[in-house]
Design a protein around this motif. Structure first.
Motif, PDB file in Angstrom:
ATOM      1  N   LEU A 292       0.830  -1.209   0.000  1.00 53.23           N
ATOM      2  CA  LEU A 292       0.000   0.000   0.000  1.00 53.23           C
ATOM      3  C   LEU A 292       0.863   1.258   0.000  1.00 53.23           C
ATOM      4  O   LEU A 292       0.485   2.276  -0.590  1.00 53.23           O
ATOM      5  CB  LEU A 292      -0.936  -0.004   1.204  1.00 53.23           C
ATOM      6  CG  LEU A 292      -2.088  -1.003   1.184  1.00 53.23           C
ATOM      7  CD1 LEU A 292      -2.920  -0.888   2.461  1.00 53.23           C
ATOM      8  CD2 LEU A 292      -2.979  -0.820  -0.040  1.00 53.23           C
ATOM      9  N   SER A 293       2.017   1.185   0.644  1.00 55.35           N
ATOM     10  CA  SER A 293       2.922   2.336   0.664  1.00 55.35           C
ATOM     11  C   SER A 293       3.379   2.700  -0.741  1.00 55.35           C
ATOM     12  O   SER A 293       3.611   3.877  -1.043  1.00 55.35           O
ATOM     13  CB  SER A 293       4.142   2.032   1.542  1.00 55.35           C
ATOM     14  OG  SER A 293       3.771   1.742   2.871  1.00 55.35           O
ATOM     15  N   PHE A 294       3.532   1.691  -1.608  1.00 53.96           N
ATOM     16  CA  PHE A 294       3.943   1.952  -2.983  1.00 53.96           C
ATOM     17  C   PHE A 294       2.758   2.331  -3.868  1.00 53.96           C
ATOM     18  O   PHE A 294       2.870   3.228  -4.708  1.00 53.96           O
ATOM     19  CB  PHE A 294       4.650   0.714  -3.566  1.00 53.96           C
ATOM     20  CG  PHE A 294       5.882   0.316  -2.800  1.00 53.96           C
ATOM     21  CD1 PHE A 294       6.886   1.234  -2.557  1.00 53.96           C
ATOM     22  CD2 PHE A 294       6.028  -0.977  -2.318  1.00 53.96           C
ATOM     23  CE1 PHE A 294       8.026   0.872  -1.843  1.00 53.96           C
ATOM     24  CE2 PHE A 294       7.159  -1.350  -1.613  1.00 53.96           C
ATOM     25  CZ  PHE A 294       8.167  -0.419  -1.369  1.00 53.96           C
ATOM     26  N   MET A 295       1.628   1.674  -3.687  1.00 50.53           N
ATOM     27  CA  MET A 295       0.477   1.933  -4.556  1.00 50.53           C
ATOM     28  C   MET A 295      -0.171   3.276  -4.271  1.00 50.53           C
ATOM     29  O   MET A 295      -0.701   3.916  -5.184  1.00 50.53           O
ATOM     30  CB  MET A 295      -0.554   0.812  -4.405  1.00 50.53           C
ATOM     31  CG  MET A 295      -0.102  -0.521  -4.964  1.00 50.53           C
ATOM     32  SD  MET A 295      -1.476  -1.698  -5.173  1.00 50.53           S
ATOM     33  CE  MET A 295      -1.871  -2.044  -3.480  1.00 50.53           C
ATOM     34  N   LEU A 296      -0.151   3.720  -2.997  1.00 50.53           N
ATOM     35  CA  LEU A 296      -0.792   4.981  -2.621  1.00 50.53           C
ATOM     36  C   LEU A 296       0.262   6.084  -2.607  1.00 50.53           C
ATOM     37  O   LEU A 296       0.613   6.651  -1.567  1.00 50.53           O
ATOM     38  CB  LEU A 296      -1.461   4.843  -1.253  1.00 50.53           C
ATOM     39  CG  LEU A 296      -2.569   3.784  -1.160  1.00 50.53           C
ATOM     40  CD1 LEU A 296      -3.005   3.590   0.291  1.00 50.53           C
ATOM     41  CD2 LEU A 296      -3.760   4.172  -2.041  1.00 50.53           C
ATOM     42  N   ARG A 297       0.781   6.413  -3.767  1.00 50.63           N
ATOM     43  CA  ARG A 297       1.881   7.377  -3.884  1.00 50.63           C
ATOM     44  C   ARG A 297       1.444   8.752  -3.390  1.00 50.63           C
ATOM     45  O   ARG A 297       0.445   9.302  -3.811  1.00 50.63           O
ATOM     46  CB  ARG A 297       2.333   7.493  -5.343  1.00 50.63           C
ATOM     47  CG  ARG A 297       3.093   6.299  -5.882  1.00 50.63           C
ATOM     48  CD  ARG A 297       4.517   6.227  -5.361  1.00 50.63           C
ATOM     49  NE  ARG A 297       5.227   7.466  -5.615  1.00 50.63           N
ATOM     50  CZ  ARG A 297       5.759   7.803  -6.783  1.00 50.63           C
ATOM     51  NH1 ARG A 297       5.636   6.991  -7.822  1.00 50.63           N
ATOM     52  NH2 ARG A 297       6.397   8.941  -6.912  1.00 50.63           N
ATOM     53  N   ASN A 298       2.222   9.291  -2.454  1.00 50.95           N
ATOM     54  CA  ASN A 298       1.986  10.628  -1.900  1.00 50.95           C
ATOM     55  C   ASN A 298       0.618  10.759  -1.236  1.00 50.95           C
ATOM     56  O   ASN A 298      -0.018  11.821  -1.307  1.00 50.95           O
ATOM     57  CB  ASN A 298       2.140  11.700  -2.987  1.00 50.95           C
ATOM     58  CG  ASN A 298       3.550  11.788  -3.525  1.00 50.95           C
ATOM     59  OD1 ASN A 298       4.511  11.818  -2.763  1.00 50.95           O
ATOM     60  ND2 ASN A 298       3.687  11.815  -4.839  1.00 50.95           N
ATOM     61  N   ILE A 299       0.163   9.699  -0.577  1.00 51.66           N
ATOM     62  CA  ILE A 299      -1.106   9.786   0.142  1.00 51.66           C
ATOM     63  C   ILE A 299      -0.986  10.894   1.194  1.00 51.66           C
ATOM     64  O   ILE A 299      -0.054  10.896   1.995  1.00 51.66           O
ATOM     65  CB  ILE A 299      -1.483   8.425   0.775  1.00 51.66           C
ATOM     66  CG1 ILE A 299      -2.885   8.467   1.401  1.00 51.66           C
ATOM     67  CG2 ILE A 299      -0.451   7.941   1.779  1.00 51.66           C
ATOM     68  CD1 ILE A 299      -3.995   8.490   0.418  1.00 51.66           C
ATOM     69  N   PRO A 300      -1.893  11.879   1.223  1.00 50.13           N
ATOM     70  CA  PRO A 300      -1.714  13.036   2.101  1.00 50.13           C
ATOM     71  C   PRO A 300      -2.288  12.875   3.506  1.00 50.13           C
ATOM     72  O   PRO A 300      -2.183  13.792   4.317  1.00 50.13           O
ATOM     73  CB  PRO A 300      -2.446  14.150   1.351  1.00 50.13           C
ATOM     74  CG  PRO A 300      -3.538  13.443   0.628  1.00 50.13           C
ATOM     75  CD  PRO A 300      -2.993  12.086   0.265  1.00 50.13           C
ATOM     76  N   VAL A 301      -2.900  11.724   3.798  1.00 50.21           N
ATOM     77  CA  VAL A 301      -3.486  11.496   5.129  1.00 50.21           C
ATOM     78  C   VAL A 301      -2.885  10.222   5.711  1.00 50.21           C
ATOM     79  O   VAL A 301      -2.333   9.393   4.983  1.00 50.21           O
ATOM     80  CB  VAL A 301      -5.028  11.369   5.056  1.00 50.21           C
ATOM     81  CG1 VAL A 301      -5.655  12.625   4.457  1.00 50.21           C
ATOM     82  CG2 VAL A 301      -5.424  10.125   4.279  1.00 50.21           C
ATOM     83  N   PRO A 302      -2.984  10.013   7.026  1.00 49.90           N
ATOM     84  CA  PRO A 302      -2.497   8.767   7.609  1.00 49.90           C
ATOM     85  C   PRO A 302      -3.399   7.591   7.248  1.00 49.90           C
ATOM     86  O   PRO A 302      -4.619   7.692   7.343  1.00 49.90           O
ATOM     87  CB  PRO A 302      -2.538   9.026   9.129  1.00 49.90           C
ATOM     88  CG  PRO A 302      -2.781  10.494   9.292  1.00 49.90           C
ATOM     89  CD  PRO A 302      -3.479  10.959   8.055  1.00 49.90           C
ATOM     90  N   VAL A 303      -2.773   6.497   6.843  1.00 51.96           N
ATOM     91  CA  VAL A 303      -3.458   5.220   6.636  1.00 51.96           C
ATOM     92  C   VAL A 303      -2.791   4.240   7.593  1.00 51.96           C
ATOM     93  O   VAL A 303      -1.616   3.906   7.422  1.00 51.96           O
ATOM     94  CB  VAL A 303      -3.348   4.729   5.185  1.00 51.96           C
ATOM     95  CG1 VAL A 303      -4.039   3.383   5.016  1.00 51.96           C
ATOM     96  CG2 VAL A 303      -3.931   5.755   4.220  1.00 51.96           C
ATOM     97  N   VAL A 304      -3.527   3.789   8.614  1.00 47.67           N
ATOM     98  CA  VAL A 304      -2.918   3.044   9.714  1.00 47.67           C
ATOM     99  C   VAL A 304      -3.518   1.649   9.794  1.00 47.67           C
ATOM    100  O   VAL A 304      -4.716   1.492  10.039  1.00 47.67           O
ATOM    101  CB  VAL A 304      -3.106   3.775  11.058  1.00 47.67           C
ATOM    102  CG1 VAL A 304      -2.252   3.114  12.137  1.00 47.67           C
ATOM    103  CG2 VAL A 304      -2.749   5.257  10.931  1.00 47.67           C
TER     104      VAL A 304
END
Length: 331
Positions: free
Chosen positions: A95-107
């Motif tokens: 998910l860290s690679f697929m969600l490039r530049n995600i601007p919110v926390p995904v925990v």
């Protein structure tokens, strides 16, 4: 009040005992009932994605998770995802690679005991996940045992202990103690551009753990099976055998055929360095890619993600020479 989305995927935290053992059965509404006042302190929305033991979480589910986050994150301040512990590190990495530049926390979080169990660790892990989700710090994380770990650095190291995950080759992104959530600014990443969903993956990647005497012909079989990428856990700092059973020459042929080979270390801590020993230098000459201090989970999922974007060897090499989400120290 923060707007929090909780996505559920199953796992031990949502499991109930059956005659066949623990089975994920509880939905997000039932999980949220154990949060006491925490749900009321936030504007909580719950969506159930899957109800799976994480052993059954595969690339298709990863894509579903990434798309669910991508289509909803703009409406929320943070996202909490419940997940089984066995493959959580793989999911957090990819998910860290697929969600490039995600601007919110995904925990991501889960537990070693079902949330209904009187001694469960699930409630505390959820509370810590919510704390990180409301922090405003962008990125993908794992919350477990009062520790917050970058998604690309989490590794499950214990099967039953509540301290099941460690941050490998990287300090914790945050810790929870009597003073609250303490963020480590040196570890936290910042978006480097606009958000992009890059959810194409190649599932034709295999992980091989090198053992003394391994027959190099196994790689001929992998090519016949049409695998597209290979990750090898080598010895120590990057040792590969070439006496009698010449693995390095075989890998050279694999690389020449257009199949990328990524080599990491079987050692959990510290980095591989192929320049130290003759075996490592021969491996570099054969064209393999170094994983340096990446976790195995990050190396495997990064190669799956890279092959989903391109099949050009030069571009694959460039991707592995780039740090996208704190997954590697390039020095």
């Amino acid at each position: 009040m923060k707007r929090i989305l909780m996505l559920t995927t199953g796992g031990t935290i949502a499991s109930e005992p059956t005659e066949e053992g623990l089975v994920p059965a509880m939905d997000g509404r039932l999980l949220a009932a154990y949060l006491n006042g925490l749900a009321a302190e936030n504007q909580l929305q719950i969506e159930n994605l899957y109800q799976l033991d994480s052993s059954n979480i595969q690339p298709e589910e990863w894509q579903g998770m990434a798309r669910a986050v991508a289509s909803r994150f703009q409406q929320y301040d943070g996202i909490v995802m419940t997940h089984g512990t066995d493959t959580m590190a793989y999911t957090a990495s990819v998910l860290s690679f697929m969600l490039r530049n995600i601007p919110v926390p995904v925990v991501l979080t889960g537990s070693q005991l079902p949330i209904r169990h009187p001694l469960t660790d699930g409630v505390e892990n959820l509370r810590c996940a919510f704390a990180m989700a409301t922090s405003g710090r962008a990125g993908v994380f794992v919350a477990f045992d009062r520790k917050i770990i970058l998604g690309t650095r989490a590794v499950k190291v214990r099967t039953t202990g509540f301290d099941a995950f460690e941050s490998v080759n990287c300090p914790y992104a945050a810790m929870v103690d009597s003073t609250g959530l303490n963020l480590n600014e040196a570890v936290l990443q910042k978006p480097s551009g606009d958000f992009q969903l890059e959810d194409r993956l190649c599932d034709g990647v295999i992980l091989i753990k090198l053992t003394p005497g391994l027959n190099p012909e196994i790689f001929d079989m992998l090519l016949q099976m049409q695998y597209k990428g290979i990750v090898i856990e080598a010895f120590g700092a990057g040792g590969l055998n070439f006496v009698r059973r010449d693995l390095i020459s075989k890998l050279h042929k694999v690389v020449q055929s257009g199949i990328p080979v990524v080599v990491c270390s079987q050692c959990l801590y510290e980095r591989s360095d192929f320049t130290i020993y003759q075996a490592g230098q021969k491996a570099l000459e054969s064209g393999v890619l170094q994983a340096y201090d990446m976790t195995t989970e990050a190396a495997v999922t990064k190669l799956m993600w890279a092959l989903g974007q391109t099949n050009r060897p030069g571009e694959i090499r460039r991707i592995f020479e780039t740090c996208y989400a704190g997954e590697v120290s390039l020095t």
